[in-house]
Every structure is written in structure tokens, then in C-alpha cells.
Design an enzyme around this catalytic site. Sequence first.
Site, PDB file in Angstrom:
ATOM      1  N   SER A  35       0.835  -1.203   0.000  1.00 55.45           N
ATOM      2  CA  SER A  35       0.000   0.000   0.000  1.00 55.45           C
ATOM      3  C   SER A  35       0.868   1.250   0.000  1.00 55.45           C
ATOM      4  CB  SER A  35      -0.864  -0.006   1.267  1.00 55.45           C
ATOM      5  OG  SER A  35      -1.415   1.268   1.491  1.00 55.45           O
TER       6      SER A  35
ATOM      7  N   TYR B 194      -1.600  -0.874  11.065  1.00 57.15           N
ATOM      8  CA  TYR B 194      -1.871  -1.397   9.720  1.00 57.15           C
ATOM      9  C   TYR B 194      -0.718  -1.057   8.778  1.00 57.15           C
ATOM     10  CZ  TYR B 194      -3.350  -1.154   4.898  1.00 57.15           C
ATOM     11  OH  TYR B 194      -3.366  -1.285   3.535  1.00 57.15           O
TER      12      TYR B 194
ATOM     13  N   LYS C 115       2.318  -3.420   6.684  1.00 58.97           N
ATOM     14  CA  LYS C 115       2.699  -3.415   5.262  1.00 58.97           C
ATOM     15  C   LYS C 115       4.201  -3.185   5.117  1.00 58.97           C
ATOM     16  CE  LYS C 115      -1.274  -4.361   3.543  1.00 58.97           C
ATOM     17  NZ  LYS C 115      -1.498  -5.720   3.023  1.00 58.97           N
TER      18      LYS C 115
END
Length: 342
Positions: free
Chosen positions: A128, A153, A157
Amino acid sequence: MKKTANILVTGGAGFIGSHTVVLLIEQGFNPVIVDDFRNSEKRVLKGIEEITGQIPVVHEVDVVDKEAMHAIFQQYNFEGVIHFAAYKAVGESVQKPLMYYRNNLVSLMNCIELCEEFEVKNFVFSSSCTVYGEPDDILVNENTPIKPANSPYGQTKQVSEQILKDAIDSKNGLRVLCLRYFNPIGAHESSAIGELPIGVPNNLVPYVTQTAIGKLEQLTVFGDDYQTPDGSCIRDYIHVMDLAEAHIHGMKWLSRQKDDTYEILNAGTGVGVSVLEIIHTFEKVTGTALNWKIGPRREGDVSQIYADPKRAFDLLGWKTKRSIEESLKDAWNWEQKLANEK
Ligand code: UDP
């Protein structure tokens, strides 16, 4: 790579996963979906069948369950893995960080270890643009420095990319492509599949379509005092089918690379669009008035970021084809289809 290759698609019933599965089937591949439907719905499978005429192969399994995954790797001779399955809500990750670390990292490590064991070479990973944090340049390329993640989050990644890099550096024989998604929106042009947010959506475009259809009362624009031409935040919104195509190009490209290849590519359009532009374009292309107001900034939002998509084009020959108008129209058609079913 054989046209009929078996490709494992974890999270294949999700938003980006399901659109990618459609393309894989259309191109003659045999996608094998692993999804436990905790954040997706079984109706997606009907939608895939409606578009492709094929009932998709699904295993209702948690990717964190290594034994169950082992059995699936044993059953199929996979030529590639596209690993979508992960939690993705920024706010929730702040509340439940360990849930995010366990789910997103263990599932990835299971996939890598099983690829090593079964000598599955080609691995596409869902990353992302969140890894860039608040970048110094608003047009980011793959060499733009990574900033500290501003949520668990985002951290998963960054760590996931690092895990993959370290695994490749250990010469484990895989070939890895990390695609850094910008803002995926829209739906399949048939409206047979699309985004199915759980509860009140966090993302802008589902919030827009649900407001327009009357499910939600009013859209709030999170801030109009940013240093951007109209004061609202700028993002790079990419049609989900364009993004799905990036995975197919990526998988084919990987299959032509040497073992221990590790590559990161931006998956975006290269065009920045503001929140207010989204609203105005939506109203124009759908002929539907939107109830919206300006509100305060949302914590953690970067003011503007969009992709330099050049490297993805140079390596994969892939670039986006669909306009923001098309994306919003497809998102709206999908929302209307959902409303008609109720
Ligand atoms: N946004 C907004 N109102 C909403 C949801 C989002 O103004 O109800 C804005 C948000 O501040 C950001 C942009 O829309 O500038 C895209 O947000 P989204 O959550 O869709 O994606 P993000 O870029 O944060 O991953």
C-alpha cells in the site's frame, strides 16, 4: 508460465481479489481462492460466475492456519501466489494492533514458507502507498523514502515488504513483486461484483455512493484547509479493474524473471484528484446531487499523495486505462444494483 497455471489467490473473495480472479479466469488461468469470508460475502462467488461462466474454486480457510494451508498447497501444483488476505482498516488497527500483526504477518509468513516448501516461485504481494506516510514529494516513486508508519496497519505493510525482502536476500528462490496500491475504487463494469464495505465505510467513494443512494445521510469532507488548490486532500484513485490487470501483468512478468527477484511497484494512475473534485465529478457523471458538508480534518490523513506510475509501465508494460469518471460511474452502478436487490 502456462496459460492454465494454478494460481493461489488468498483473500480472493475480497474487493481487489474478486476482480483479479475474474481476470485470471478470463485469461485461462485456474485461480484457487482461499478466503474464510470474515470480511467478504459468499455472493461474490455468484458474481464471479455470472461474469465468467465458471464456478470459482474456493477453500474456506484462514491463511493463518498453516496446516490447512499446507493441505491446499499439497492438493494443487501452484505456479504463483497472489496474497491479498489481510486486515486493512487503519482505525481498527490502532484499537487492535496485535490482531493486525498476527493476522497480516503470520498469514504472509505461512505463504512464504509454503512456497519455499512446494517450490512455488512467483509471489505477488498486496502492499500500500501507506508505506510512504506523509512524503516530502507528493508524486512518489518507488525510491521515495519510507516514513515511519502512522498506524499498526501501515506498519504491517512495511514489515511485510521487509520480510519478503529478507527472504529473497536469503536466496530462497522466490520471485516477489510488491504492488503498492493507491486508492482502489469502482467496480466491474457488469455490476456483478464490487466493493462490499462492512458497516459504515471509512473510504471516500463507498461513503459517497451510500450517501447518494440514501443509506447514509451526509458526507463530511475531512478538511478544506490543506495546502492544495481547493483545500481538500488529494489522492490517486485507481479503478479496481486497472489494479486487477496490474496483478496479471505482474504475475506474467515474475514468471520470466530470475529466482530471487524482488521488486516494488506503485500501482496508481499518476493523477491526483481532490475530495471536492470527487464530489463534483460524481454529481456530474451520475446526475445525482450529493448531500455533503465541510468538516474538520481526520487525524492521520496526509494532505496529498499520488503515484509516479512510470516504473510499473517500464517493467510490466502496464498502465491504467480507466478515467475517474468511469470509476465513479461503475461505483454508482454497483451501489444501485445493491439497492435494487434489497
Ligand atoms: N474522506 C472524506 N470523507 C470521508 C472519507 C474520506 O473527506 O467520509 C477523504 C479523506 O480525508 C482522504 C480521502 O477522502 O483525503 C481518501 O480517504 P480514504 O479513506 O478513502 O483513503 P485513504 O487515502 O485515507 O487511504
